[in-house]
Design a protein around this motif. Structure first.
Motif, PDB file in Angstrom:
ATOM      1  N   GLY A 192       2.139   1.871 -10.863  1.00  0.00           N
ATOM      2  CA  GLY A 192       3.283   1.188 -10.370  1.00  0.00           C
ATOM      3  C   GLY A 192       3.630   0.180 -11.196  1.00  0.00           C
ATOM      4  N   VAL A 193       4.909  -0.241 -11.355  1.00  0.00           N
ATOM      5  CA  VAL A 193       5.587  -1.403 -11.890  1.00  0.00           C
ATOM      6  C   VAL A 193       5.624  -2.726 -11.002  1.00  0.00           C
ATOM      7  N   VAL A 194       5.255  -3.794 -11.412  1.00  0.00           N
ATOM      8  CA  VAL A 194       5.758  -5.083 -10.737  1.00  0.00           C
ATOM      9  C   VAL A 194       6.513  -6.008 -11.594  1.00  0.00           C
ATOM     10  N   ILE A 217      13.069  -1.194   0.733  1.00  0.00           N
ATOM     11  CA  ILE A 217      12.581  -2.040   1.690  1.00  0.00           C
ATOM     12  C   ILE A 217      12.441  -3.436   1.214  1.00  0.00           C
ATOM     13  N   VAL A 218      13.144  -4.369   1.964  1.00  0.00           N
ATOM     14  CA  VAL A 218      13.215  -5.727   1.496  1.00  0.00           C
ATOM     15  C   VAL A 218      12.271  -6.551   2.385  1.00  0.00           C
ATOM     16  N   GLN A 231       0.800  -1.188   0.059  1.00  0.00           N
ATOM     17  CA  GLN A 231       0.039  -0.029   0.052  1.00  0.00           C
ATOM     18  C   GLN A 231       0.821   1.338  -0.056  1.00  0.00           C
ATOM     19  N   LYS A 232       1.865   1.190   0.456  1.00  0.00           N
ATOM     20  CA  LYS A 232       2.738   2.153   0.906  1.00  0.00           C
ATOM     21  C   LYS A 232       3.888   2.399  -0.415  1.00  0.00           C
ATOM     22  N   ALA A 233       3.902   1.549  -1.317  1.00  0.00           N
ATOM     23  CA  ALA A 233       4.918   1.430  -2.212  1.00  0.00           C
ATOM     24  C   ALA A 233       4.369   2.419  -3.574  1.00  0.00           C
ATOM     25  N   GLU A 234       5.341   3.119  -4.108  1.00  0.00           N
ATOM     26  CA  GLU A 234       5.061   4.472  -5.122  1.00  0.00           C
ATOM     27  C   GLU A 234       5.133   3.939  -6.505  1.00  0.00           C
ATOM     28  N   LYS A 235       6.480   3.239  -6.676  1.00  0.00           N
ATOM     29  CA  LYS A 235       6.726   3.053  -8.275  1.00  0.00           C
ATOM     30  C   LYS A 235       6.828   1.717  -8.673  1.00  0.00           C
ATOM     31  N   GLU A 236       7.834   0.992  -7.775  1.00  0.00           N
ATOM     32  CA  GLU A 236       8.361  -0.504  -8.326  1.00  0.00           C
ATOM     33  C   GLU A 236       8.317  -1.366  -7.380  1.00  0.00           C
ATOM     34  N   VAL A 237       7.819  -2.592  -7.596  1.00  0.00           N
ATOM     35  CA  VAL A 237       7.841  -3.846  -6.646  1.00  0.00           C
ATOM     36  C   VAL A 237       8.558  -4.768  -7.488  1.00  0.00           C
TER      37      VAL A 237
END
Length: 282
Positions: free
Chosen positions: A171-173, A230-231, A139-145
């Motif tokens: 967002g990119v996954v 974050i990992v 939920q807090k991610a903004e750009k890439e996972v």
């Protein structure tokens, strides 16, 4: 008799109350002495229980010229009374649960005062908390996972609202999956063992939703990197029961960036979904 007493105890009666209740149910228009004799409950306790039952509406108290007599009312009416009591008690408990936790939530401080979130968090055991933490990070991610994942257990093809929201904001996954079918697949509300065709269909569904996918023969570790900061690690050891497994959350951009470089190496080495399909004649 003993089994019925246990059942009544399970719904809130004491042992003595259960025995008196059964004695009343079997008899008709009984004195306290007769109830005591038939139930095996001391007479002093019987008087208190009968008075309580009469107040609750479980039995009628009949005054005669010589003695008070007691008769049970229709069992269906008592069952309805108890069911209403249980429902009302349950509703009250739920209300108390929600209101008390709403008051306590602002008190919660998971961090050492003044230091913010810890650099490393350890999650142990097989519980919903780890799922909650993962969703919170997404939920807090903004750009890439970036995801490196060995699917196991029960997998649903449905995309949850959190992932949908991430895609909507651009967002990119990118995901590296192990080409294993050691999990079950949900189809028509039932769970099935996965074939290679099912595996491909599942990943094609993920891809259609916006996920970039490649495959590896073996994934070195289950991990997710959020915005290169974050990992989230899942330390999978198949010799260890799920309830003893450990996850790590590491908040360190330099370390995350190093793992991103490792991810890129594996990404270049991995095969595409089309290549996997061609190799397996799918």
């Amino acid at each position: 008799m003993t089994e019925l007493v246990k059942k009544l105890e399970n719904i809130g009666f004491t042992t003595y109350e259960s025995k008196v209740f059964i004695a009343l149910m079997k008899g008709y228009n009984l004195t306290a002495a007769e109830v005591a004799e038939r139930s095996g409950v001391p007479r002093t306790s019987v008087y208190e229980i009968l008075k309580s039952f009469a107040e609750k509406g479980y039995c009628n108290e009949i005054e005669t010229p010589t003695k008070l007599r007691y008769e049970i009312i229709d069992p269906q009416i008592i069952e309805g009374k108890l069911e209403n009591e249980f429902n009302n008690r349950h509703k009250k408990q739920l209300t108390e649960l929600k209101t008390s936790f709403e008051q306590m939530k602002p008190m919660f401080n998971p961090f050492i005062d003044g230091l913010g979130e810890p650099d490393v968090q350890v999650l142990r055991g097989f519980n919903k908390f780890r799922v909650v933490k993962f969703i919170e990070l997404l939920q807090k991610a903004e750009k890439e996972v970036l995801i490196m994942n060995r699917l196991e257990g029960h997998i649903s093809p449905e995309l949850d609202d959190t992932a949908k929201s991430f895609y909507k904001k651009g967002g990119v996954v990118k995901s590296l999956y192990e080409s294993s079918t050691n999990f079950k697949f949900e189809k028509d509300n039932k769970w099935y063992d996965v074939t290679k065709k099912d595996f491909v269909n599942l990943l094609e569904g993920f891809s259609a939703q916006g996920e970039q996918i490649k495959l590896l023969d073996k994934v070195p570790i289950n991990m997710t990197i959020f915005d290169r900061k974050i990992v989230f690690f899942s330390l999978v050891d198949y010799t260890t029961p799920k309830n003893n497994r450990t996850d790590l959350i590491v908040r360190n951009p330099e370390y995350a960036d190093f793992l991103c470089e490792m991810f890129d190496v594996y990404w270049k080495r991995a095969e595409t979904l089309d290549s996997y399909k061609s190799k397996n004649n799918l």
